[in-house]
Scaffold this motif. Sequence first.
Motif, mmCIF file in Angstrom:
data_model
loop_
_atom_site.group_PDB
_atom_site.id
_atom_site.type_symbol
_atom_site.label_atom_id
_atom_site.label_comp_id
_atom_site.label_asym_id
_atom_site.label_seq_id
_atom_site.Cartn_x
_atom_site.Cartn_y
_atom_site.Cartn_z
ATOM 1 N N VAL A 1 40.576 35.221 39.132
ATOM 2 C CA VAL A 1 39.550 36.055 38.924
ATOM 3 C C VAL A 1 39.577 37.029 36.877
ATOM 4 N N ASP B 1 30.008 46.149 38.661
ATOM 5 C CA ASP B 1 30.430 44.467 39.989
ATOM 6 C C ASP B 1 29.694 44.643 40.788
ATOM 7 N N ARG C 1 36.278 34.104 40.060
ATOM 8 C CA ARG C 1 35.166 35.008 40.114
ATOM 9 C C ARG C 1 35.034 35.434 39.088
ATOM 10 N N VAL D 1 34.742 39.403 37.070
ATOM 11 C CA VAL D 1 34.845 40.946 37.067
ATOM 12 C C VAL D 1 33.753 41.917 35.559
ATOM 13 N N ARG E 1 37.040 40.820 44.536
ATOM 14 C CA ARG E 1 36.598 39.751 44.065
ATOM 15 C C ARG E 1 37.877 38.822 44.554
#
Length: 383
Positions: free
Chosen positions: A347, A381, A371, A373, A276
């Motif tokens: 993230v 994921d 992003r 997770v 990610r």
Amino acid sequence: MNFRDNLLPDKKYITSWISAGWTNDVMTYINLIYLGIITDRIPIVAMFTPSHIGGSVPPIPFGDVFDVPRLRQSLQRPVLEWREVKDSSSRELDDLGCWNVWEAVQDREHYPRHSVVPDMLSIDISYTKAPNWLKLIPNFEHDMHSTFWSLAVLGFPEGRRDNLVPPRESQHHHVMLPPDEQVLCYDYLYYVCAAQPFEFDFDYSPAWRFVGQHLRWTPQLEALVDHYVRRTIGVPDGEVTPTWISVHIRHGDFKNWCGNVPIEDCFAPLSVIAQRVQEVKEEILEKKGIVVENVIMTSDERDEAWWASVRSRGWFQVDHSETVEQYGAWYPVLIDAGIQSGGMGFVGTDRSTMSILARRRVESWRDGVVRTVKWGRPGADDH
């Protein structure tokens, strides 16, 4: 001196209390301020209480975390703090009639949502149970949301009049007061939305768009965050602070949601998180032509082997070993939140409200790349 002596007789106000962890409490106050906008009332915002930090820690004023003058300017509306309305050292017990929303949206607890804030403010509350039609999903025990506009109804004369029922006696003075007309008051506003539950997760969220994105850190906290980022990355004096990508991985009590799945299979491995991070780096390069090398990890994880693996990837860990001693017990979480919001990319962890607000801030404030997770089972994921 009664707090009412500091209110303008021709103005109407709105207030509510908090009763969760810090990030959820931030969301609660954002909801309060947004409800103030749609009811055309002046919000009075209380302090943050140390529910996840430790009961011995003193509360921290809202305006010591967020830049209230800047918020007023952005909203073009007044926003007050309780410390501006009532002397925080005053022990005079003021009476107030409030709406009890909690009993209208759930069936397990037959009393208003408990908060330590009224006691801290020396306010004795007589609660009136709000009508059950506030609830977003009728008779659904697994959700506790009401909607902004259903709550707003109670802030206008006809809606108030039509929904009055006998109030509950207050705890200290044993008075029975209907909901106050000048200071509209609700017990708890975390579970509030416009269209669907947990709305901060969605880009249309009106509470975020009209209030949350304008809630910026104080200049003092911004400067402290910059100091920590520079020290974490190792920036020499005189050089500008470089861009970074922040990561927030919440483990802690999330293990309780793993059920029968072993922890090592439940939480996303670092290799998945790294994928990610790489996506964020590539999208920043593609969209902005900027190469971002620095990655700062924030997490409640306490396993030193996990952190060693983080560092082995060349990612940075924030050193909070002296933060509490130097700045106070509130500051590790405040600095981490500031670092999360300050990156060019972010993230986060699915289902974490801290990650949700960090994601929103990076999008709104930095035009950044984000992003989330997913976790909970092996391959959660995969994408």
